[in-house]
Design a protein around this motif. Structure first.
Motif, PDB file in Angstrom:
ATOM      1  N   GLY A 124      62.993 -28.474  23.552  1.00  0.00           N
ATOM      2  CA  GLY A 124      63.752 -29.408  22.731  1.00  0.00           C
ATOM      3  C   GLY A 124      63.089 -29.803  21.435  1.00  0.00           C
ATOM      4  N   GLY A 125      63.029 -31.122  21.208  1.00  0.00           N
ATOM      5  CA  GLY A 125      62.620 -31.643  19.912  1.00  0.00           C
ATOM      6  C   GLY A 125      61.242 -31.230  19.454  1.00  0.00           C
ATOM      7  N   CYS A 126      60.274 -31.183  20.361  1.00  0.00           N
ATOM      8  CA  CYS A 126      58.932 -30.823  19.914  1.00  0.00           C
ATOM      9  C   CYS A 126      58.881 -29.375  19.450  1.00  0.00           C
ATOM     10  N   VAL A 127      59.652 -28.499  20.087  1.00  0.00           N
ATOM     11  CA  VAL A 127      59.691 -27.096  19.666  1.00  0.00           C
ATOM     12  C   VAL A 127      60.467 -26.969  18.352  1.00  0.00           C
ATOM     13  N   ARG A 128      61.627 -27.574  18.312  1.00  0.00           N
ATOM     14  CA  ARG A 128      62.456 -27.522  17.105  1.00  0.00           C
ATOM     15  C   ARG A 128      61.701 -28.066  15.894  1.00  0.00           C
ATOM     16  N   ASN A 129      61.116 -29.250  16.030  1.00  0.00           N
ATOM     17  CA  ASN A 129      60.442 -29.868  14.889  1.00  0.00           C
ATOM     18  C   ASN A 129      59.188 -29.114  14.488  1.00  0.00           C
ATOM     19  N   ALA A 130      58.489 -28.531  15.469  1.00  0.00           N
ATOM     20  CA  ALA A 130      57.320 -27.721  15.127  1.00  0.00           C
ATOM     21  C   ALA A 130      57.729 -26.517  14.281  1.00  0.00           C
ATOM     22  N   LEU A 131      58.864 -25.930  14.591  1.00  0.00           N
ATOM     23  CA  LEU A 131      59.337 -24.769  13.836  1.00  0.00           C
ATOM     24  C   LEU A 131      59.699 -25.121  12.396  1.00  0.00           C
ATOM     25  N   ILE A 132      60.317 -26.280  12.207  1.00  0.00           N
ATOM     26  CA  ILE A 132      60.823 -26.621  10.870  1.00  0.00           C
ATOM     27  C   ILE A 132      59.878 -27.526  10.091  1.00  0.00           C
ATOM     28  N   GLY A 133      58.731 -27.868  10.700  1.00  0.00           N
ATOM     29  CA  GLY A 133      57.756 -28.688   9.993  1.00  0.00           C
ATOM     30  C   GLY A 133      58.079 -30.158   9.954  1.00  0.00           C
ATOM     31  N   ALA A 134      58.866 -30.647  10.906  1.00  0.00           N
ATOM     32  CA  ALA A 134      59.213 -32.060  10.973  1.00  0.00           C
ATOM     33  C   ALA A 134      58.243 -32.783  11.902  1.00  0.00           C
ATOM     34  N   PRO A 135      58.105 -34.103  11.745  1.00  0.00           N
ATOM     35  CA  PRO A 135      57.207 -34.858  12.629  1.00  0.00           C
ATOM     36  C   PRO A 135      57.639 -34.739  14.090  1.00  0.00           C
ATOM     37  N   ILE A 136      56.662 -34.811  14.987  1.00  0.00           N
ATOM     38  CA  ILE A 136      56.921 -34.706  16.424  1.00  0.00           C
ATOM     39  C   ILE A 136      56.574 -36.038  17.074  1.00  0.00           C
ATOM     40  N   ASP A 137      57.580 -36.659  17.679  1.00  0.00           N
ATOM     41  CA  ASP A 137      57.380 -37.962  18.302  1.00  0.00           C
ATOM     42  C   ASP A 137      57.031 -37.850  19.782  1.00  0.00           C
ATOM     43  N   ASP A 138      57.737 -36.990  20.495  1.00  0.00           N
ATOM     44  CA  ASP A 138      57.564 -36.880  21.938  1.00  0.00           C
ATOM     45  C   ASP A 138      57.354 -35.418  22.331  1.00  0.00           C
ATOM     46  N   ILE A 139      56.627 -35.223  23.405  1.00  0.00           N
ATOM     47  CA  ILE A 139      56.419 -33.880  23.938  1.00  0.00           C
ATOM     48  C   ILE A 139      57.127 -33.793  25.277  1.00  0.00           C
ATOM     49  N   ASP A 140      58.200 -33.012  25.313  1.00  0.00           N
ATOM     50  CA  ASP A 140      58.968 -32.826  26.541  1.00  0.00           C
ATOM     51  C   ASP A 140      58.669 -31.456  27.126  1.00  0.00           C
ATOM     52  N   ILE A 141      58.654 -31.393  28.443  1.00  0.00           N
ATOM     53  CA  ILE A 141      58.327 -30.160  29.161  1.00  0.00           C
ATOM     54  C   ILE A 141      59.420 -29.885  30.185  1.00  0.00           C
ATOM     55  N   ALA A 142      59.853 -28.644  30.280  1.00  0.00           N
ATOM     56  CA  ALA A 142      60.793 -28.216  31.319  1.00  0.00           C
ATOM     57  C   ALA A 142      60.024 -27.365  32.322  1.00  0.00           C
ATOM     58  N   THR A 143      60.424 -27.459  33.583  1.00  0.00           N
ATOM     59  CA  THR A 143      59.688 -26.718  34.606  1.00  0.00           C
ATOM     60  C   THR A 143      60.614 -26.231  35.720  1.00  0.00           C
ATOM     61  N   THR A 144      60.215 -25.138  36.332  1.00  0.00           N
ATOM     62  CA  THR A 144      60.949 -24.625  37.485  1.00  0.00           C
ATOM     63  C   THR A 144      60.572 -25.376  38.759  1.00  0.00           C
ATOM     64  N   LEU A 145      59.535 -26.190  38.708  1.00  0.00           N
ATOM     65  CA  LEU A 145      59.143 -26.984  39.862  1.00  0.00           C
ATOM     66  C   LEU A 145      60.128 -28.113  40.110  1.00  0.00           C
ATOM     67  N   THR A 146      60.302 -28.497  41.344  1.00  0.00           N
ATOM     68  CA  THR A 146      61.134 -29.660  41.664  1.00  0.00           C
ATOM     69  C   THR A 146      60.365 -30.928  41.312  1.00  0.00           C
ATOM     70  N   PRO A 147      61.053 -32.054  41.190  1.00  0.00           N
ATOM     71  CA  PRO A 147      60.348 -33.301  40.864  1.00  0.00           C
ATOM     72  C   PRO A 147      59.238 -33.639  41.846  1.00  0.00           C
ATOM     73  N   ASP A 148      59.481 -33.459  43.140  1.00  0.00           N
ATOM     74  CA  ASP A 148      58.442 -33.747  44.131  1.00  0.00           C
ATOM     75  C   ASP A 148      57.220 -32.859  43.916  1.00  0.00           C
ATOM     76  N   ALA A 149      57.465 -31.595  43.584  1.00  0.00           N
ATOM     77  CA  ALA A 149      56.359 -30.677  43.338  1.00  0.00           C
ATOM     78  C   ALA A 149      55.602 -31.055  42.067  1.00  0.00           C
ATOM     79  N   VAL A 150      56.321 -31.563  41.075  1.00  0.00           N
ATOM     80  CA  VAL A 150      55.668 -32.015  39.841  1.00  0.00           C
ATOM     81  C   VAL A 150      54.739 -33.184  40.142  1.00  0.00           C
ATOM     82  N   VAL A 151      55.238 -34.160  40.893  1.00  0.00           N
ATOM     83  CA  VAL A 151      54.423 -35.321  41.248  1.00  0.00           C
ATOM     84  C   VAL A 151      53.168 -34.880  41.999  1.00  0.00           C
ATOM     85  N   ALA A 152      53.358 -33.971  42.949  1.00  0.00           N
ATOM     86  CA  ALA A 152      52.219 -33.487  43.732  1.00  0.00           C
ATOM     87  C   ALA A 152      51.221 -32.737  42.849  1.00  0.00           C
TER      88      ALA A 152
END
Length: 401
Positions: free
Chosen positions: A36-64
């Motif tokens: 999302g935004g961090c990738v898009r803004n990095a490409l176009i040279g815009a400021p990056i406010d938040d770093i979002d990550i997508a994962t194939t892991l389930t939420p429980d697996a992420v917590v673990a």
């Protein structure tokens, strides 16, 4: 041809590396990507406010995984697959890949998936459906997100009306993203879909609407997007009345303040402005500022003494906002700049007398004290806040012995 993010300090920062390493340990090197935004803004040279990550892991697996790596997690939206990781005091929002099971235009019921293309297919715009791995290599499942980002095209993923019916907030997001990232003519299919489904914004919570609106108005030049909103009938639905864009168009040139720009879209009617602000669930401070901005007329030709009197009575912010509205309405630029500068530099004095001074002069406490002090203050303001002769003024206002 593959693309890669270049020169991004956040990508290689220890805090970021720690989160990505934790996820990779649990699910493999390809289980997590920035999105999302961090990738898009990095490409176009815009400021990056938040770093979002997508994962194939389930939420429980992420917590673990985070716990195993010694990182703290916060279940910020775990029912929708989102966990926030805290690494070196920095938040990283991690969301499991999802697909929509059902939607009602406001909320979605989701199911988790491991298919990156399926996750991309439920996102709003193609330039937001971009992913990057830990080394910055771009994944573009729609095949057009990268090109859109570089060209400034705001194009829905798939069929626009379908995307909008899933969540009507995407109408406002279209205008916001066009204001911030769009270049050239807007996507015709998106414009048509937003106009056709404009009434859908009335289903949204006021808080979601006002948040999007203020973000849009904070763009460097939101005028093209706001014109589109007006033409589509969306702006009138958001503000609950027709909007005259002339004052707004001029105000954008004068100020980047989103609340002041919003005031330029509203009528010069304090009661009506208060009603609109309440309907939008704006904060009390924002509501009061908007009401004050349209309460009373201020010209750009005030004398310094007149200006100080108004600032003293109404406050610096209200005075500045009224001057800016007068300037945008065609007032004298030189006069406006002088008045704004005066408001920013002048220190509002404290009234130099009080009840104790009157008691010392023999006036017993009671209703007469308030009358005398009010009369003193009015005269003190009218004379431009003199710093001497206060006792003589008080004596002249005392009732006959």
């Amino acid at each position: 041809m593959s693309h890669r993010l270049q020169g991004q300090d956040w990508l290689t920062a220890p805090a970021t590396r720690a989160v990505m390493a934790a996820l990779a340990t649990a699910g493999g090197a390809e289980c997590a990507r920035f999105v999302g935004g961090c990738v898009r803004n990095a490409l176009i040279g815009a400021p990056i406010d938040d770093i979002d990550i997508a994962t194939t892991l389930t939420p429980d697996a992420v917590v673990a995984a985070l716990k195993a790596a010694g990182l703290r997690s916060v279940p910020t939206g775990i029912e929708h697959g989102t966990v926030t990781a805290i690494s070196e005091r920095q938040p990283f929002e991690i969301t499991s890949l999802r697909r929509d099971v059902s939607t009602d235009g406001r909320r979605a019921t989701v199911a988790f998936t491991t298919d990156w293309a399926e996750d991309a297919g439920r996102r709003d715009f193609r330039l937001n459906a971009l992913y990057a791995d830990a080394e910055g290599v771009i994944l573009d499942p729609t095949g057009q997100g990268y090109d859109d980002a570089m060209a400034g095209r705001i194009v829905f993923v798939g069929e626009p009306e379908g995307r909008i019916r899933e969540d009507y907030l995407r109408i406002l997001r279209f205008y916001r993203f066009y204001a911030w990232y769009g270049r050239g003519a807007p996507d015709a299919a998106a414009v048509a879909a937003c106009a056709a489904l404009a009434e859908g914004v009335e289903q949204l919570s006021a808080e979601r609407v006002s948040k999007e609106l203020l973000k849009l108005l904070a763009a460097p030049d939101p005028r093209p997007a706001v014109r589109l909103m007006g033409a589509a009938g969306v702006l009138g639905r958001v503000l609950r009345q027709p909007a005259d864009l002339m004052l707004f168009e001029a105000m954008v040139d004068l100020s980047g303040d989103a609340v002041l720009r919003l005031s330029a879209l509203l009528p010069a009617d304090p009661a009506r402005v208060a009603e609109i602000a309440r309907a939008l669930r704006l904060s009390n401070a924002q509501r009061d500022r908007l009401v004050e901005a349209v309460s009373g007329e201020t010209t750009t030709r005030l004398t310094d003494a007149q200006a100080r009197a108004l600032i003293y009575r109404d406050g610096r912010q209200a005075f500045e906002d009224r001057v800016m509205r007068a300037w945008a309405a065609g007032g004298d630029p030189g006069g406006a700049r002088r008045l704004v500068s005066l408001a920013q530099d002048w220190v509002r004095p404290i009234m130099p007398v009080g009840g104790r001074d009157l008691a010392r002069l023999g006036l017993k406490p009671g209703p007469e004290t308030g009358r005398v002090l009010k009369a003193f203050e009015d005269g003190w303001i009218a004379d431009d806040f003199p710093d001497h002769g206060h006792e003589d003024r008080l004596r002249a206002l005392l009732p006959p012995a």
